[in-house]
Design an enzyme around this catalytic site. Sequence first.
Site, PDB file in Angstrom:
ATOM      1  N   ARG A 174       0.809  -1.227   0.000  1.00  0.00           N
ATOM      2  CA  ARG A 174       0.000   0.000   0.000  1.00  0.00           C
ATOM      3  C   ARG A 174       0.842   1.276   0.000  1.00  0.00           C
ATOM      4  NH1 ARG A 174      -2.391  -3.685  -1.252  1.00  0.00           N
ATOM      5  NH2 ARG A 174      -4.275  -4.603  -0.360  1.00  0.00           N
ATOM      6  N   SER A 224     -11.066   0.158   3.513  1.00  0.00           N
ATOM      7  CA  SER A 224     -10.383  -0.298   4.731  1.00  0.00           C
ATOM      8  C   SER A 224      -9.737   0.879   5.448  1.00  0.00           C
ATOM      9  CB  SER A 224      -9.324  -1.347   4.381  1.00  0.00           C
ATOM     10  OG  SER A 224      -9.918  -2.496   3.817  1.00  0.00           O
ATOM     11  N   GLU A 294      -4.825   3.225   6.667  1.00  0.00           N
ATOM     12  CA  GLU A 294      -4.632   3.073   5.223  1.00  0.00           C
ATOM     13  C   GLU A 294      -5.218   4.264   4.486  1.00  0.00           C
ATOM     14  OE1 GLU A 294      -6.352   0.001   1.904  1.00  0.00           O
ATOM     15  OE2 GLU A 294      -5.197  -0.855   3.550  1.00  0.00           O
TER      16      GLU A 294
END
Length: 304
Positions: A174, A224, A294
Amino acid sequence: MKDLYQQLENEQIGKIRLNEPLSKHTTMKIGGPADIFVEPNSIESLEKTVRLIREANVPFRVIGRGSNLLVNDEGIRGVVIKLGKGINHLEIEDEILRVGAGYPMVPLATIMSKKGYAGFEFAGGIPGSVGGAVYMNAGAHGSDISQIIIEARVLYPDGTLKWVSKEELNYSYRTSALQFDNGICVEAKFQLTKGDSEKIYADMQSFKDYRHSTQPYDMPCAGSIFRNPLPQHSGKLIEDAGLKGYKIGGAQISELHANFIVNAGGATAENVRDLIAFIKNTISDKNAIDLHTEIEIILPQESN
């Protein structure tokens, strides 16, 4: 600010609005106004926009579909640039896909699979756009952007526009180099593979159906909230702590998937931030694990 607005208007670079509520442009339906909101109609218009903003010494921020973003209730000072319909070109030749940053991921995955091109099946349920996916190395179902990207065309704040290789993007979980150098992905090239369209589409659809059955995309949310502290998973840690359904104001931990915070009605950015802090403190106390977000959180008065 009015002078900059007039300059942008004169250049006819696309849609321009004053005091545009960013709640209209985030999937969480939260966010105060942008002083100036711009949606360029081409890469060239984006270049002009950034040049004029820098010359005016005004802060700016780039967004896509707002699917991984929490904007503060006070809004964003300066200019918000949205990469959307004007930068959503698509062409494929010899299994190489070239696509604009504003192209949404779900339709892209659907189109590619129907045409018999494998590689984007994992993205069938990712609600963002190509630019955001490249920026954060979006992924699911054991795959991510780093596994298919060849290179990205990046516009830097100083006006430099150049192609950047996969290696230079320095991908990890990520994460990409763009998050550290303020690079704006304007388009990207991906290596796909021609195959059986029926099987590829079926695989994509199964991933999409799974995400929709296990994640609360029927409610305003930002995807998320936390990165997974591998080998642990944030959702399981939060669920095991008994936090499903916990609310602060209008912000609620999803009953369906504990790593999602949904806008259950009238949620503010402050509600969401307070709920994030509560989750982090709870998991730290119970498991001695520090969770890291995130989503991108824009705090009051934050700018480039």
